[in-house]
Design an enzyme around this catalytic site. Structure first.
Site, PDB file in Angstrom:
ATOM      1  N   LYS A 239      41.430  34.656  47.779  1.00  0.00           N
ATOM      2  CA  LYS A 239      39.968  34.586  47.737  1.00  0.00           C
ATOM      3  C   LYS A 239      39.532  33.160  47.424  1.00  0.00           C
ATOM      4  O   LYS A 239      38.590  32.630  48.024  1.00  0.00           O
ATOM      5  CB  LYS A 239      39.412  35.542  46.679  1.00  0.00           C
ATOM      6  CG  LYS A 239      39.545  37.013  47.018  1.00  0.00           C
ATOM      7  CD  LYS A 239      38.964  37.860  45.895  1.00  0.00           C
ATOM      8  CE  LYS A 239      39.288  39.330  46.095  1.00  0.00           C
ATOM      9  NZ  LYS A 239      38.801  40.150  44.971  1.00  0.00           N
ATOM     10  N   ASP A 364      36.430  35.215  36.983  1.00  0.00           N
ATOM     11  CA  ASP A 364      36.713  36.365  37.852  1.00  0.00           C
ATOM     12  C   ASP A 364      36.779  37.644  37.026  1.00  0.00           C
ATOM     13  O   ASP A 364      37.617  38.505  37.252  1.00  0.00           O
ATOM     14  CB  ASP A 364      38.040  36.126  38.587  1.00  0.00           C
ATOM     15  CG  ASP A 364      38.211  37.018  39.805  1.00  0.00           C
ATOM     16  OD1 ASP A 364      37.200  37.292  40.477  1.00  0.00           O
ATOM     17  OD2 ASP A 364      39.342  37.443  40.086  1.00  0.00           O
ATOM     18  N   LYS A 404      32.582  35.708  39.824  1.00  0.00           N
ATOM     19  CA  LYS A 404      32.453  37.012  40.474  1.00  0.00           C
ATOM     20  C   LYS A 404      31.285  37.781  39.876  1.00  0.00           C
ATOM     21  O   LYS A 404      31.102  37.818  38.666  1.00  0.00           O
ATOM     22  CB  LYS A 404      33.745  37.808  40.308  1.00  0.00           C
ATOM     23  CG  LYS A 404      33.680  39.209  40.916  1.00  0.00           C
ATOM     24  CD  LYS A 404      35.049  39.815  41.107  1.00  0.00           C
ATOM     25  CE  LYS A 404      35.706  40.177  39.801  1.00  0.00           C
ATOM     26  NZ  LYS A 404      37.050  40.761  40.021  1.00  0.00           N
TER      27      LYS A 404
END
Length: 835
Positions: A239, A364, A404
């Site tokens: 990612k 994240d 995120k």
């Protein structure tokens, strides 16, 4: 009694064989390879004989009843209008033989089953006959019009914020505390009601589905599923690779407003980054793989099963990454919601980045919300706030942030995004193709932290304290920015609504697609392998399998790293500087010098604590270094192991340290051909990258202080007589380094850094140094490429001035031995020949 071979006895057997042969012929004629016309023809040809055989077996003559039965059977076989015409003639005739009539059951009274037994609808490992109420219904969503899968992605940024960064006075009444809310269905300020309810309904459909069944369908439905983690620790690394490419490498190669790189591999500054809420560390593994030892990472995550797994960094050197868990350092808990952890991590990062902060921070964070998937945004609101707060705490001015997020429907979430929108030059919400389309995950990407964000940071810090105070109560912080302030910025609000609704539409289609793939296990995405190759090529990721680094013995690795260089070079000993060899240090400007503290050795790092030393003699072996330290693999250095001292008297502490004299290979990068000054600069950069300030139990690694030979007098200023433990109270000569530690010096290394036939001089008219070629008589102020002395030239031509008995380099030492080279002799020679 009739015999077996009597004609009357054998007749039925012959007839039976004949019927079997005819049946075989019919089976052959009715095979799937024959066209329909040939099957029907074979059925017609065999109908009469089959009926006749049956009548003979029953001992009946042909009559009107048997003719009618045969006719009915024939009709069953040939009837194209029958709903059983899909079955071949053999099966139809067998049914006719048993007395089957369309619309009736078998048996004397037609009491048998009238309908065909349905095909099995069994799904995976569900219980036999189990149906999932609510799942098997249609979703009425057309997922087939989704865009064609592609490796190319578009980024849509928020408009630039023209509002000034809010200050403490303005934000003093922004925080609103209300009743704790645990519903999401009415959050329609930043998303249409119909879309919101549709996406929640689609998610809820999967609540009754077995997790494995869902995952299998998702794997087949996602065109990007095969990208996976490639050779990295997990999918998170890919990612980051995906987003780093999409955002023009703004993380691994940050640039200023003019497009110039902020950090370069050849320069002294490291690329500093932080990784929070990030176990097991996939983001960091990617960054360190991309940047190697030119980057240094700081990490904080919750300790426990989801901690950093540095031992699983196969593609990058985890020695370049330093976990720090907040208050208590390596013994902390890593809980980002605790204010003291945020403060401790901020101080640690600033202390180790020259008070500047990191170039970028990655976050994240997430936790399991099983059974409450629709409430993920509400349940993770404090985690999101703390990650944003950490970015404002440790990112340097001009730095970047990526984090995120999940659904962003609530005014609380929108308010947090609004504060980032005010504090950074540009902000966007982005969902990479490596993030599965059916989940609510996306990333907020922030570029260029502005000056003057301290008040916003302090405000979020206060909000976090309030959230902690309201734990286990019915109250909660419902707003961090008033709704009228957010909605007053129409461009911001429009972007939030567009982004949320676009994301909802994507999710709905993706969920409907998975639903269809669960119901029909034959469905699959045909281009998964092709898309994977295209993405890896575009992102610059080699298509390789994940394998653990191979182990090697130090001798084999040494020969691999030196690549055929003559091994005799490593056994050279320095020329002793005496009255007879003093002329060798002319011209003085060609030389550098360093204080020695022990014997020179070669040191090789094979990764982690696998470190070995060798004295350069071919007859000697590599010996395991008995120190607590870590180095990246494929590292080769010229070093001394020095006993450093701190303090005096009984409180004096002694520690062994690695002092780097020169570098050959750094984490696989061969630097032997670079200029000595450049090698020392890279060594200092390397030491910064591998140092662990949070681990005082580890033996330190330092680079020798290098002096110009014409400035040797600076060394003598750093010399003093100190009492050392175990020396019977007799003061000994000590050299104090930059870090306030001292050691007993044994002499001075003098290294020539200019290669023949070049030399250096000083232009009195231009007041600067120049290079002069003794053969061609050419002079230049620019550094000629062939004047650079590579490692083997420096190593072969070095001199050593030994400070043993009879050498007086400090006024408190014993008188100078007249037969030995004195400090005054050397300084006088240097002064004479450096003008």
């Amino acid at each position: 009694m009739r015999r077996r071979n009597d004609p009357e006895c054998t007749a039925p057997i012959k007839k039976q064989k004949k019927r079997v042969a005819e049946l075989a012929l019919n089976l052959s004629a009715a095979s799937g390879d024959e066209p329909p016309s040939s099957v029907n023809h074979a059925a017609k040809a065999s109908t009469t004989s089959l009926s006749g055989s049956d009548s003979e077996t029953e001992g009946k003559q042909h009559g009107s009843d048997s003719f009618d039965d045969a006719f009915k059977a024939d009709s069953l076989v040939e009837g194209t209008s029958s709903r059983y015409s899909m079955y071949n003639s053999v099966s139809q005739k067998l049914m006719a033989k048993m007395g089957f009539r369309e619309g009736e059951g078998l048996g004397k009274y037609s009491q048998g089953r009238k309908d065909i037994v349905e095909a099995s609808n069994q799904k995976g490992r569900r219980g036999l006959g189990l149906t999932l109420q609510g799942f098997d219904q249609e979703l009425n969503v057309d997922w087939r019009d989704e865009p064609e899968p592609s490796a190319c992605e578009q980024v849509s940024w928020f408009p630039e914020c023209t509002t000034e960064i809010p200050d403490t006075q303005e934000m003093s009444d922004w925080m609103v505390v209300g009743k704790r809310k645990m519903v999401i269905e009415d959050e329609t300020e930043f998303c249409g009601e119909e879309l919101l309810h549709s996406v929640l309904q689609c998610k809820s459909v999967f609540d009754v589905l077995d997790g494995d069944e869902m995952r299998r369908a998702r794997t087949r439905a996602n065109p990007y599923e095969m990208i996976r983690g490639v050779f990295f620790l997990n999918r998170a690394a890919m990612k980051m690779a995906n987003m780093d490419f999409v955002f023009d490498r703004m993380f691994t190669n940050p640039r200023d407003s003019c497009g110039k790189p902020l950090v370069k591999d050849r320069e002294a500054e490291l690329l500093y980054f932080a990784d929070v809420c990030a176990g097991p560390g996939g983001f960091s593994e990617y960054v360190l793989w991309r940047k190697k030892w030119h980057a240094k990472g700081f990490g904080m995550t919750l300790k426990g099963p989801n901690d950093f797994k540095l031992e699983d960094f196969y593609s990058a050197s985890s020695e370049l990454f330093e976990p720090y868990y907040g208050e208590g350092g390596i013994d902390g808990d890593g809980d980002i919601t605790r204010p003291e952890n945020i403060t401790a991590f901020r101080n640690f990062v600033l202390d180790n980045t020259d008070r500047k902060g990191v170039h970028f921070l990655m976050a994240d964070g997430g936790f399991s919300v099983e059974g409450q998937e629709n409430l993920q945004e509400i349940l993770s609101k404090q985690l999101l706030l703390c990650q944003f707060l950490m970015a404002l705490s440790v990112v340097r001015t001009g730095g970047h942030f990526i984090c995120k997020t999940f659904d962003l429907f609530t005014p609380f979430s929108a308010g947090l995004i609004y504060l980032l929108y005010c504090c950074f030059e540009r902000v966007c919400l982005f969902k990479p193709i490596t993030s599965r389309p059916a989940n609510s995950e996306r990333y907020v990407v922030c570029k260029g932290l502005k000056v003057g964000i301290d008040d916003v940071r302090d405000y979020l810090f206060a909000v976090n304290i309030k959230l902690n105070q309201l734990h286990n109560t019915d109250s909660d912080v419902s707003l961090v920015v008033p709704l009228e302030v957010i909605k007053g910025d129409h461009e911001f609000t429009d972007y939030m609504i567009r982004s949320n609704e676009s994301h909802c539409s994507l999710q709905i289609k993706a969920l409907a697609k998975i639903h269809a793939f669960v119901q029909d296990t034959t469905l699959s995405e045909p281009r998964q392998a092709e898309i994977r190759k295209e993405c890896l090529r575009l992102w610059g990721i080699p298509d390789q399998a994940r394998v653990a680094p191979s182990s090697s013995d130090p001798k084999s690795k040494f020969f691999e790293l030196i690549q055929g260089t003559e091994i005799d070079i490593f056994s050279y000993k320095p020329t002793l500087l005496t009255s007879k060899t003093l002329e060798k240090i002319r011209p003085v400007l060609d030389y550098r010098c360093m204080v020695s503290g022990s014997e020179q050795k070669f040191l090789i790092g094979l990764g982690k604590s696998q470190i070995y030393t060798w004295d350069g003699r071919q007859s000697d072996r590599w010996v395991k270094l008995d120190l607590k330290t870590e180095l990246p693999r494929d590292t080769l250095l010229s070093v001394e192991i020095v006993h450093e001292l701190k303090g005096e008297g009984k409180a004096q502490r002694k520690i062994s340290a690695i002092h780097i004299l020169d570098v050959l290979v750094l984490n696989g990068s061969d630097v032997r051909e670079q200029h000595f000054n450049q090698r020392i600069q890279l060594a200092e950069k390397f030491v910064k990258a591998v140092s662990k300030p949070s681990r005082p139990d580890m033996n330190p690694i330092r680079v020798k202080e290098v002096y110009r030979l014409e400035e040797m007098e600076k060394i003598f200023v750093r010399l003093e007589m100190k009492i050392i433990k175990g020396s019977s109270g007799t003061p000994k000569l000590s050299y104090t380094g930059r870090d306030d530690r001292h050691f007993v010096p044994t002499g001075l290394y003098i290294v020539r850094t200019v290669n023949e036939p070049w030399t250096m001089g000083f232009s009195k008219s231009f007041k600067r140094k120049f290079f002069y070629n003794k053969k061609t008589k050419i002079s230049t102020f620019d550094l000629p490429a062939d004047s650079i002395a590579p490692f083997h030239i420096c190593y072969y031509g070095r001199l050593f001035w030994e400070w043993g008995d009879g050498i007086r380099v400090h006024d408190s030492q014993k008188p100078q031995d007249p037969d030995k080279l004195s400090k005054e002799d050397v300084l006088s020679f240097i002064q004479t020949h450096s003008a």
